[in-house]
Design an enzyme around this catalytic site. Structure first.
Site, mmCIF file in Angstrom:
data_model
loop_
_atom_site.group_PDB
_atom_site.id
_atom_site.type_symbol
_atom_site.label_atom_id
_atom_site.label_comp_id
_atom_site.label_asym_id
_atom_site.label_seq_id
_atom_site.Cartn_x
_atom_site.Cartn_y
_atom_site.Cartn_z
ATOM 1 N N HIS A 1 0.869 -1.176 0.000
ATOM 2 C CA HIS A 1 0.000 0.000 0.000
ATOM 3 C C HIS A 1 0.907 1.229 0.000
ATOM 4 O O HIS A 1 2.019 1.176 0.519
ATOM 5 C CB HIS A 1 -0.833 -0.059 1.283
ATOM 6 C CG HIS A 1 -1.905 0.970 1.406
ATOM 7 N ND1 HIS A 1 -1.641 2.263 1.769
ATOM 8 C CD2 HIS A 1 -3.255 0.885 1.252
ATOM 9 C CE1 HIS A 1 -2.793 2.931 1.833
ATOM 10 N NE2 HIS A 1 -3.781 2.120 1.520
ATOM 11 N N GLN B 1 -4.542 -4.787 7.062
ATOM 12 C CA GLN B 1 -5.569 -5.657 6.487
ATOM 13 C C GLN B 1 -5.697 -6.989 7.210
ATOM 14 O O GLN B 1 -6.772 -7.566 7.261
ATOM 15 C CB GLN B 1 -5.247 -5.947 5.004
ATOM 16 C CG GLN B 1 -5.542 -4.807 4.066
ATOM 17 C CD GLN B 1 -7.005 -4.399 4.091
ATOM 18 O OE1 GLN B 1 -7.882 -5.190 4.404
ATOM 19 N NE2 GLN B 1 -7.256 -3.144 3.769
ATOM 20 N N ASP C 1 3.052 -4.640 7.982
ATOM 21 C CA ASP C 1 1.846 -3.828 7.865
ATOM 22 C C ASP C 1 0.650 -4.755 8.040
ATOM 23 O O ASP C 1 0.308 -5.524 7.139
ATOM 24 C CB ASP C 1 1.825 -3.144 6.488
ATOM 25 C CG ASP C 1 0.513 -2.416 6.221
ATOM 26 O OD1 ASP C 1 -0.369 -2.419 7.106
ATOM 27 O OD2 ASP C 1 0.375 -1.844 5.127
ATOM 28 N N CYS D 1 -4.926 2.566 -3.522
ATOM 29 C CA CYS D 1 -3.694 3.116 -2.927
ATOM 30 C C CYS D 1 -2.532 2.149 -3.128
ATOM 31 O O CYS D 1 -1.671 2.002 -2.254
ATOM 32 C CB CYS D 1 -3.871 3.441 -1.452
ATOM 33 S SG CYS D 1 -5.133 4.664 -1.161
ATOM 34 N N LYS E 1 -10.315 -0.541 10.803
ATOM 35 C CA LYS E 1 -10.516 -1.803 10.082
ATOM 36 C C LYS E 1 -10.761 -2.951 11.068
ATOM 37 O O LYS E 1 -11.128 -4.046 10.664
ATOM 38 C CB LYS E 1 -9.302 -2.115 9.208
ATOM 39 C CG LYS E 1 -9.133 -1.125 8.039
ATOM 40 C CD LYS E 1 -8.159 -1.657 7.008
ATOM 41 C CE LYS E 1 -7.347 -0.602 6.325
ATOM 42 N NZ LYS E 1 -8.031 0.238 5.368
#
Lengths: 416, 150
Positions: free
Chosen positions: A133, A213, A210, A374, A236
């Site tokens: 991302h 998600q 990261d 993104c 999220k």
């Protein structure tokens, strides 16, 4: 997982029961029942999170870490309880390893800035991947600009899997840090983090994962993963916007210089010398998003109550069903077909631009994302300007997928 | 479905499928790019301007049906217009896709561009419809340096 708190039940997830917790799922869109399949952008909020926010503001609102009065004590307790909830959620060894941020992006920026000042010099190298991302690309570009370090990018295959052989080739004694997504927001690929950590550590490089998600789709155990940093974002995780968290290994965080200066992050200030506070406060300048932390704490406890194991099983079943149904749609091509995938269905449709797909299915009540997500380098890798993306969460059902398929038929009718 | 039919009218679908003027006109002496970072739509509009009149117009690039059809129709309609008229058309088109238009005021002038009136009901698509128009206006206002032919 640590086993504290609510244990996941072995039985199957009762989706209808879960859906009752999310008031927004009862609304209609363009006269149709809402079918929310844009979870990778943000998830909806369950009642326990909304209640926690309401309770905090109506009952305990005060500033934290500084008052002797009761409300300040209650606010501080609620705030630090949120930190312990996130610690347990990620299975960090210490609560002080959890730093609150605005979002996952700020977690990456904090590490790029602070770890960068500690470890990264000219001609050093930072390794990222071709499926990141923008938020896990740009902070590293800024760091490289600032220091003269070099950014290396691990390529991906046509299926959307990392080329681990290429990663091995890119890792050298100059590599200071590897930054990699746990779950690709554009492709759905789940990366083999323990393997990557082992490879990176072998070369003396730190690893930032990261998890924006991943963390609401699968159990995350930062100690088992072995990573040095892990970033998540609250919105999220069925929590509020504007709050996120960074996990960092204690020894590293202690060695790193502060990120921002301000209240709360200091022990004493004189004009001659300022001494910094202990972890985690050293990295939390100014009045934090107290309500956000309370809401995030409630959100991760909500997830723990359902159990990420059960959520993962439910979503895997749904992903398989959706993949099969989408593959039946004439002219549809899935982008991202890695062997190990979760929750993301990115696709293009022959002769119809994703933006047009998005508008037409919206009129059927189906919310999906269209665009580059993104992740412009991913789009470039696959030679497409954009994709349509359906993304799953705990409250989605097979009938949501059926509604998407029906809506895609409307797209075909319009563009016949 | 009716608002959708208003948006995706036959003319728009036709220009999407078979865009007109999808080329760099020979002798083009002005160009500008229109880029919508939100959805990745990207068009370059080319003009051949002689004596203050747009003698030829074309475009290249990729985007959604609305943006592509709009580029196609825009390049058709600006041909033969003065730069001043092209600017005025931009303003009228922009008004039409953003605010309710007085019933017949510009119907004649806008002609078949009126098919984009349906965009009003889809605020997020206004940028799609006006992308090539913005590029055209930028090209009109740009210095008349030659287009490189790579």
């Amino acid at each position: 997982m640590s086993g504290i708190g609510v244990k996941p039940q072995p039985d199957v997830l009762d989706v209808e029961r879960v859906r009752e917790d999310f008031p927004i799922l009862g609304r209609r869109v363009h006269g149709k029942p809402l079918v929310y399949l844009d979870n990778a952008a943000t998830t909806q909020k369950p009642q326990p999170v909304l209640d926690a926010l309401f309770r905090y503001y109506t009952g305990s609102n005060a500033n934290v870490h500084r008052g002797v009065h009761l409300l300040s004590q209650e606010a501080t307790d609620a705030f630090e309880a949120g930190r312990v909830s996130v610690q347990r959620f990620l299975n960090a060894a210490h609560a002080s390893e959890i730093i609150f941020t605005r979002n996952a992006s700020e977690g990456v920026n904090l590490v790029a800035e602070s770890f960068g000042r500690l470890k990264v010099r000219a001609a050093d190298e930072i390794v990222i991947t071709g499926m990141e991302h923008h938020s896990n690309i740009v902070p590293w570009q800024l760091l490289c600009e600032r220091t003269g370090a070099i950014l290396r990018v691990v390529p991906i295959t046509d299926e959307g899997e990392l080329r681990l052989d290429e990663m091995e080739r890119l890792l050298t004694e100059r590599t200071r840090l590897v930054a990699v997504t746990h779950l690709s927001n554009a492709l759905g690929t789940v990366n083999p983090i323990p393997t990557i950590v082992e490879m990176a550590h072998h070369h003396g490089a730190a690893v930032l994962v990261d998890g924006a998600q991943a963390a609401y789709h699968m159990p995350v155990d930062v100690q088992a993963l072995g990573c040095d940093f892990y970033v998540v974002t609250g919105h999220k995780l069925y929590g509020p916007t504007g709050i996120g968290a960074l996990y960092g290994r204690q020894a590293l965080l202690e060695a790193m210089p502060p990120y921002q200066g301000g209240g709360d992050m200091i022990r004493s200030v004189t004009f001659e010398k300022t001494t910094y506070n202990d972890l985690p406060h050293k990295f939390e300048a100014g009045t934090p998003h107290i309500a956000g932390v309370v809401g995030l704490g409630a959100a991760v406890e909500y997830i723990r109550g359902i159990g990420l194991d059960r959520i993962a099983v439910h979503e895997r079943d749904l992903l398989e069903y959706a993949t099969a149904r989408l593959n039946e749609v004439p002219g549809l091509r899935l982008i991202g077909t890695a062997r190990h995938k979760a929750s993301i269905l990115s696709f293009v449709l022959d002769g119809v631009h994703p933006h047009d797909i998005g508008t037409i299915v919206d009129r059927e009540g189906v919310a999906i994302r269209t665009g580059h997500h993104c992740a412009q380098p991913v789009m470039e890798r696959f030679g497409i300007p954009a994709t349509a993306r359906a993304s799953l969460a705990v409250y989605n059902t097979r009938s949501d997928i059926d509604a998407l398929i029906r809506a895609l038929r409307k797209v075909r009718e319009v563009f016949a | 479905m009716s608002e959708l039919t208003e948006l995706y009218q036959e003319v728009i679908l036709d220009h999407n499928k078979r865009p007109r003027n999808y080329q760099v006109p020979s002798g083009a002496n002005r160009h500008a790019e229109g880029f919508n970072p939100l959805c990745g739509d990207r068009f370059t509009v080319y003009l051949r301007v002689e004596d203050g009149v747009i003698q030829d117009a074309g475009f290249q690039g990729a985007g959604c049906a609305i943006s592509k059809a709009s580029a196609s129709l825009m390049t058709d309609i600006v041909k033969g217009r003065t730069l001043e008229e092209a600017r005025a058309l931009f303003d009228r088109f922009h008004d039409m896709v953003t605010a309710p238009m007085e019933a017949t005021a510009d119907a004649d002038l806008l002609g078949k561009l009126a098919v984009f009136a349906g965009v009003r009901e889809f605020p997020v698509r206004v940028k799609c419809a006006s992308l090539a128009w913005h590029a055209m206006r930028a090209a009109v206002q740009s210095a008349s340096d030659p287009v490189s032919t790579e």
